[in-house]
Design an enzyme around this catalytic site. Sequence first.
Site, PDB file in Angstrom:
ATOM      1  N   GLY A   1      28.968  74.520  -6.021  1.00 33.38           N
ATOM      2  CA  GLY A   1      28.289  74.148  -7.259  1.00 33.38           C
ATOM      3  C   GLY A   1      29.183  74.367  -8.460  1.00 33.38           C
ATOM      4  O   GLY A   1      30.193  75.076  -8.368  1.00 33.38           O
TER       5      GLY A   1
ATOM      6  N   GLY B   1      25.031  79.870 -10.778  1.00 33.68           N
ATOM      7  CA  GLY B   1      24.339  81.010 -10.163  1.00 33.68           C
ATOM      8  C   GLY B   1      24.763  81.331  -8.742  1.00 33.68           C
ATOM      9  O   GLY B   1      24.006  81.948  -8.004  1.00 33.68           O
ATOM     10  N   LYS B   2      25.983  80.947  -8.366  1.00 33.70           N
ATOM     11  CA  LYS B   2      26.430  81.195  -6.991  1.00 33.70           C
ATOM     12  C   LYS B   2      26.621  82.699  -6.738  1.00 33.70           C
ATOM     13  O   LYS B   2      26.151  83.231  -5.742  1.00 33.70           O
ATOM     14  CB  LYS B   2      27.736  80.434  -6.719  1.00 33.70           C
ATOM     15  N   THR B   3      27.295  83.354  -7.681  1.00 32.13           N
ATOM     16  CA  THR B   3      27.514  84.801  -7.529  1.00 32.13           C
ATOM     17  C   THR B   3      26.173  85.523  -7.535  1.00 32.13           C
ATOM     18  O   THR B   3      25.943  86.442  -6.749  1.00 32.13           O
ATOM     19  CB  THR B   3      28.393  85.318  -8.686  1.00 32.13           C
TER      20      THR B   3
ATOM     21  N   GLU C   1      27.709  58.320 -39.000  1.00 37.55           N
ATOM     22  CA  GLU C   1      26.657  59.016 -38.240  1.00 37.55           C
ATOM     23  C   GLU C   1      25.315  58.282 -38.349  1.00 37.55           C
ATOM     24  O   GLU C   1      24.554  58.220 -37.378  1.00 37.55           O
ATOM     25  CB  GLU C   1      26.496  60.474 -38.710  1.00 37.55           C
TER      26      GLU C   1
END
Length: 632
Positions: free
Chosen positions: A230, A235-237, A454
């Site tokens: 990912g 949030g893998k750890t 803009e």
Amino acid sequence: MINKKVKSKNNFFWIYAVILAIFLGIFFLKSSFYNPKKINQDYFFKIFIKGDVKKIIIKHRELVLVYLKKENLSYTDRINPFINRKKIMTNSFQYEFEIGDLQFFQRKFEEYKKKYHLNTIIDFKNQQEYTITKFFFDYGIFLILLIIFWVFIFRKIGATGGGPGGQIFNIGKSRARLFDESDNIKITFKDVAGLEGAKEEVQEIVEFLKSPKKYTKLGGKIPKGALLIGAPGTGKTLLAKAVAGEAKVPFFSLSGSDFVEMFVGVGASRVRDLFEKAKDKSPCIIFIDEIDAIGRARGKSSIAGSNDERENTLNQLLTEMDGFGTHTNVIVLAATNRSDILDKALLRPGRFDRTILVDPPELNERKEIFQVHLKKLILSKKVDIDFLARQTPGFSGADIANICNESALIAARKNRSQIENKDFLDAIDRIIGGLEKKNKIIKPNEKKRIAYHEAGHAMISWLLEHAAPLVKVTIVPRGKSLGSAWYLPEERQLTTPEQMKDEICALLAGRSAEEIIFNSISTGALNDLEKVTKQAQSMVVIFGLNEKIGNISYYDSTGQNEFTFSKPYSEKTAQIIDEEISKIINEQYKRAKNILKNNEKKLSLLANKLLEKEVLFREDLKNIFGERSFSC
Ligand code: ADP
């Protein structure tokens, strides 16, 4: 603790200083006592015929070493009580000189020897013979200095790279950080918001660790590893830590780059050490973050031998993963965001046999992540989590955690007792666009151009059905940009060519507005043009959305065929691709210009409002254009 360290440092300093002083002393003594004098040939023959010479040695056919008879040595110098100068003098030669022609010298020597009845010995030495003392005197000091220098360097490396203790001897030890019962970090699945699919998969790993027998009794094997794939910050750890927390087992955490060192063989030895330690603590989890640092496919490097160390480390990792049996109960979790470049051997069953995808959070997941991180903050009742989640498409869990923290700091800076919705918006702006630069000096005519640019973006995105709806538009410089329009992109899984074209049109609207109002264009559209070109390119060569090119995609998901050297299409097709890309962009530019021209008054109104207020929101646009209706 600190005192001890300082003391041991001081001790080492004194040891070095004393060693250095001793050897410098010896060096100078040597130079004052043992220093053969250089003479010339005439002088030699003068003392030779007097009968003062005991022997001569001819070295390398060019240098003559002269040894005087004992009785002819002079002892008039100061006698050093520690060194037997007499011994040194008698054991070594006293004079030396160079000879030009050896034969001539030898003839003359023999002639005089006969004539004066001398018994002087003549000897030849072609190889340098060094006694230990001689060698020591000649090179010892440099050798010692070299050793001291090396010890110093190794200690330095050891201190930074050798792990605990700061010794060179620790360099091959693994640098994994161990979290076990003694640490107070108790992360469970409750702390991981969203990621339901991934959580379900890792849940099984927890079960394996908790009750392995249940799974092995029927002959099954427990998986040895799982790969979490990912983007950074998804949030893998956190997930890996939660697995350890739920299973209540020790957790070794390290990054792939921790294996790599400047010394060959260190990586493999660290892998071995890590697995040794893990086996001792079994059941446990080893978590290797950024595994692509060592797990990159082997043998792809063009420079032979350049990746040997990394390959050795990877080989060792594979061997270790093969090596430990099912009963060891060590599960390796690894994380990467580049699964495509990983070595296939890593992914084969028996190693990382499970692949768990950790996707960026969707709307509901973002809401849950906000909820987790907002728990620790003091919030105003008006904070709308739903709104915040909608404002943060594409944000990772780490980004959301960062927004929550940043908003608390912003509110504190403004001396507020609670965090408001606006603080969150400011935090989002700051994270996306960088710091506001209110003091940046911009000339009035430039400011006017920025306002129209803009306003052009804002207006077109309001009027086109598929363009992302506007959140706000501002001419306050932030980070590198001088002004910006913020959109809320629709979260969709599929995109149609109409949607892509509308987006291109909105991106080109800034430059079109400049052209209509000022009759000239500027460099301010660089960012827009980059996006537009990529979008048009992807329509033609990647997604097969162009009529002339047809249903063909030149995209290569394996990443092996780089376009740099050979294009997968003919020159003729290349020309068509170029033409089609230009056609899409030109059409949309014209379209934007037409819409703006037809609404020029409203464009000016919007730009002037922007110049006056600097920031405009959806409501302001609604007041000017009315509700969104899609006629363009
Ligand atoms: P990764 O390893 O994928 O790069 P991390 O697990 O280190 O990302 O995430 C960094 C931080 O982001 C975490 O410490 C946590 O605060 C936050 N975070 C990421 N994903 C989530 C999530 N799903 N739920 C709660 N917090 C999250």
